[in-house]
Design a protein around this motif. Structure first.
Motif, PDB file in Angstrom:
ATOM      1  N   ASN A 254      30.503  57.320  51.473  1.00  0.00           N
ATOM      2  CA  ASN A 254      29.911  57.915  50.309  1.00  0.00           C
ATOM      3  C   ASN A 254      29.578  59.418  50.555  1.00  0.00           C
ATOM      4  O   ASN A 254      28.588  60.017  50.125  1.00  0.00           O
ATOM      5  CB  ASN A 254      28.458  57.162  49.862  1.00  0.00           C
ATOM      6  N   ILE A 255      30.731  60.264  50.838  1.00  0.00           N
ATOM      7  CA  ILE A 255      30.652  61.692  51.225  1.00  0.00           C
ATOM      8  C   ILE A 255      30.685  62.230  49.943  1.00  0.00           C
ATOM      9  O   ILE A 255      31.080  61.848  48.732  1.00  0.00           O
ATOM     10  CB  ILE A 255      31.921  62.039  51.852  1.00  0.00           C
ATOM     11  N   ILE A 256      30.176  63.521  49.811  1.00  0.00           N
ATOM     12  CA  ILE A 256      30.118  64.317  48.550  1.00  0.00           C
ATOM     13  C   ILE A 256      31.207  65.482  48.777  1.00  0.00           C
ATOM     14  O   ILE A 256      30.858  66.327  49.804  1.00  0.00           O
ATOM     15  CB  ILE A 256      28.741  64.947  48.298  1.00  0.00           C
ATOM     16  N   ILE A 257      32.137  65.507  47.825  1.00  0.00           N
ATOM     17  CA  ILE A 257      32.948  66.821  47.872  1.00  0.00           C
ATOM     18  C   ILE A 257      32.762  67.421  46.415  1.00  0.00           C
ATOM     19  O   ILE A 257      33.453  66.848  45.363  1.00  0.00           O
ATOM     20  CB  ILE A 257      34.604  66.352  48.100  1.00  0.00           C
ATOM     21  N   PRO A 258      32.172  68.374  46.258  1.00  0.00           N
ATOM     22  CA  PRO A 258      31.983  69.333  45.051  1.00  0.00           C
ATOM     23  C   PRO A 258      33.324  69.692  44.321  1.00  0.00           C
ATOM     24  O   PRO A 258      34.012  70.271  45.111  1.00  0.00           O
ATOM     25  CB  PRO A 258      31.118  70.413  45.434  1.00  0.00           C
ATOM     26  N   GLU A 259      33.566  69.177  43.154  1.00  0.00           N
ATOM     27  CA  GLU A 259      34.895  69.582  42.571  1.00  0.00           C
ATOM     28  C   GLU A 259      35.030  71.128  42.568  1.00  0.00           C
ATOM     29  O   GLU A 259      36.220  71.606  42.746  1.00  0.00           O
ATOM     30  CB  GLU A 259      35.048  68.917  41.290  1.00  0.00           C
ATOM     31  N   GLU A 260      33.748  71.747  42.351  1.00  0.00           N
ATOM     32  CA  GLU A 260      34.101  73.170  42.136  1.00  0.00           C
ATOM     33  C   GLU A 260      34.577  73.874  43.508  1.00  0.00           C
ATOM     34  O   GLU A 260      35.053  75.038  43.461  1.00  0.00           O
ATOM     35  CB  GLU A 260      32.716  73.816  41.813  1.00  0.00           C
ATOM     36  N   LYS A 261      34.176  73.154  44.579  1.00  0.00           N
ATOM     37  CA  LYS A 261      34.636  73.757  46.057  1.00  0.00           C
ATOM     38  C   LYS A 261      36.195  73.743  45.907  1.00  0.00           C
ATOM     39  O   LYS A 261      36.809  74.956  46.447  1.00  0.00           O
ATOM     40  CB  LYS A 261      34.017  72.997  46.955  1.00  0.00           C
ATOM     41  N   VAL A 262      36.955  72.837  45.033  1.00  0.00           N
ATOM     42  CA  VAL A 262      38.214  72.824  44.977  1.00  0.00           C
ATOM     43  C   VAL A 262      39.045  73.650  44.076  1.00  0.00           C
ATOM     44  O   VAL A 262      39.658  74.489  44.270  1.00  0.00           O
ATOM     45  CB  VAL A 262      38.708  71.563  44.902  1.00  0.00           C
ATOM     46  N   THR A 263      38.127  73.501  43.012  1.00  0.00           N
ATOM     47  CA  THR A 263      39.080  74.254  41.944  1.00  0.00           C
ATOM     48  C   THR A 263      38.602  75.825  41.654  1.00  0.00           C
ATOM     49  O   THR A 263      39.421  76.397  41.292  1.00  0.00           O
ATOM     50  CB  THR A 263      38.455  73.524  40.480  1.00  0.00           C
ATOM     51  N   CYS A 264      37.217  75.834  42.175  1.00  0.00           N
ATOM     52  CA  CYS A 264      36.885  77.497  42.113  1.00  0.00           C
ATOM     53  C   CYS A 264      36.872  78.208  43.645  1.00  0.00           C
ATOM     54  O   CYS A 264      36.646  79.223  43.665  1.00  0.00           O
ATOM     55  CB  CYS A 264      35.439  77.585  41.492  1.00  0.00           C
ATOM     56  N   TYR A 265      37.361  77.491  44.617  1.00  0.00           N
ATOM     57  CA  TYR A 265      37.277  78.159  45.749  1.00  0.00           C
ATOM     58  C   TYR A 265      38.646  77.924  46.568  1.00  0.00           C
ATOM     59  O   TYR A 265      39.364  79.138  46.737  1.00  0.00           O
ATOM     60  CB  TYR A 265      36.096  77.833  46.817  1.00  0.00           C
TER      61      TYR A 265
ATOM     62  N   ILE B  64      41.490  65.026  50.944  1.00  0.00           N
ATOM     63  CA  ILE B  64      40.227  65.579  51.904  1.00  0.00           C
ATOM     64  C   ILE B  64      39.473  64.354  52.156  1.00  0.00           C
ATOM     65  O   ILE B  64      39.144  64.205  53.412  1.00  0.00           O
ATOM     66  CB  ILE B  64      39.432  66.704  51.132  1.00  0.00           C
ATOM     67  N   ARG B  65      39.460  63.272  51.167  1.00  0.00           N
ATOM     68  CA  ARG B  65      38.595  62.206  51.250  1.00  0.00           C
ATOM     69  C   ARG B  65      39.236  61.326  52.349  1.00  0.00           C
ATOM     70  O   ARG B  65      38.514  60.698  53.254  1.00  0.00           O
ATOM     71  CB  ARG B  65      38.261  61.541  50.014  1.00  0.00           C
ATOM     72  N   GLN B  66      40.677  61.079  52.246  1.00  0.00           N
ATOM     73  CA  GLN B  66      41.298  60.518  53.344  1.00  0.00           C
ATOM     74  C   GLN B  66      41.093  60.893  54.628  1.00  0.00           C
ATOM     75  O   GLN B  66      40.990  59.973  55.757  1.00  0.00           O
ATOM     76  CB  GLN B  66      42.576  60.319  52.853  1.00  0.00           C
ATOM     77  N   LEU B  67      41.521  62.140  54.815  1.00  0.00           N
ATOM     78  CA  LEU B  67      41.222  62.571  56.102  1.00  0.00           C
ATOM     79  C   LEU B  67      39.746  62.327  56.656  1.00  0.00           C
ATOM     80  O   LEU B  67      39.653  61.992  57.990  1.00  0.00           O
ATOM     81  CB  LEU B  67      41.490  64.337  56.012  1.00  0.00           C
ATOM     82  N   ALA B  68      38.747  62.492  55.894  1.00  0.00           N
ATOM     83  CA  ALA B  68      37.280  62.492  56.291  1.00  0.00           C
ATOM     84  C   ALA B  68      36.932  60.928  56.760  1.00  0.00           C
ATOM     85  O   ALA B  68      36.479  60.990  57.760  1.00  0.00           O
ATOM     86  CB  ALA B  68      36.394  62.745  55.143  1.00  0.00           C
ATOM     87  N   THR B  69      37.521  59.984  56.109  1.00  0.00           N
ATOM     88  CA  THR B  69      37.352  58.503  56.363  1.00  0.00           C
ATOM     89  C   THR B  69      38.296  57.796  57.466  1.00  0.00           C
ATOM     90  O   THR B  69      37.702  56.771  57.790  1.00  0.00           O
ATOM     91  CB  THR B  69      37.383  57.675  55.080  1.00  0.00           C
TER      92      THR B  69
END
Length: 144
Positions: free
Chosen positions: A6-17, A48-53
């Motif tokens: 249940n990790i949190i990956i803010p979509e803005e981190k990807v799309t805006c950064y 990113i989610r696959q790498l993390a898990t």
């Protein structure tokens, strides 16, 4: 240790950064090598989610916000190319959730070892975490 699902990956981190070209510390060109662009941010989120898990998490630092962790591994690109990265995560002191902070490029390179390997007969031990001749270089230096 593995990071929870249940990790949190803010979509803005990807799309805006991460996928936005920048003058300094541009990660978009690096990510584009594996086919990640502003047209497919969901593919980068999935990678990113696959790498993390699937990889081991290593505790790094603690501050007033929580504990920082790193996960090293390969982002599997949409074009079949894999990128060696280190992802940084924060486990919040407030609710214990794991939040994606950033990722950094890892460069694996073959460099000759400047020091000869010690040889002391049959009892010699060589401690290695990477194949002989490999070293890890990142753009950041961490204090001890």
């Amino acid at each position: 240790m593995k990071i929870p699902d249940n990790i949190i990956i803010p979509e803005e981190k990807v799309t805006c950064y991460l996928l936005v070209p920048r003058i300094k510390d541009d990660k978009s060109k690096f990510l584009a090598q594996a086919g990640f662009t502003q047209n497919n941010p969901e593919d980068l989120l999935t990678a990113i989610r696959q790498l993390a898990t699937t990889n081991e998490v290593v505790e790094d630092n603690t501050n007033e916000y929580g504990t920082f962790y790193t996960i090293a591994g390969y982002l599997q690109g949409v074009n079949g190319q894999n990128l060696a990265v280190i992802t940084v995560w924060l486990q919040s002191k407030h609710d214990g959730s794991f939040r994606f902070i950033t990722l950094r490029r890892v460069q694996l390179s073959l460099r000759p070892n400047p020091q000869p390997l010690p040889y002391k007969g049959r009892g010699a031990r060589i401690k290695a975490s990477l194949p002989v001749g490999y070293s890890i270089h990142t753009s950041r230096i961490y204090p001890p």
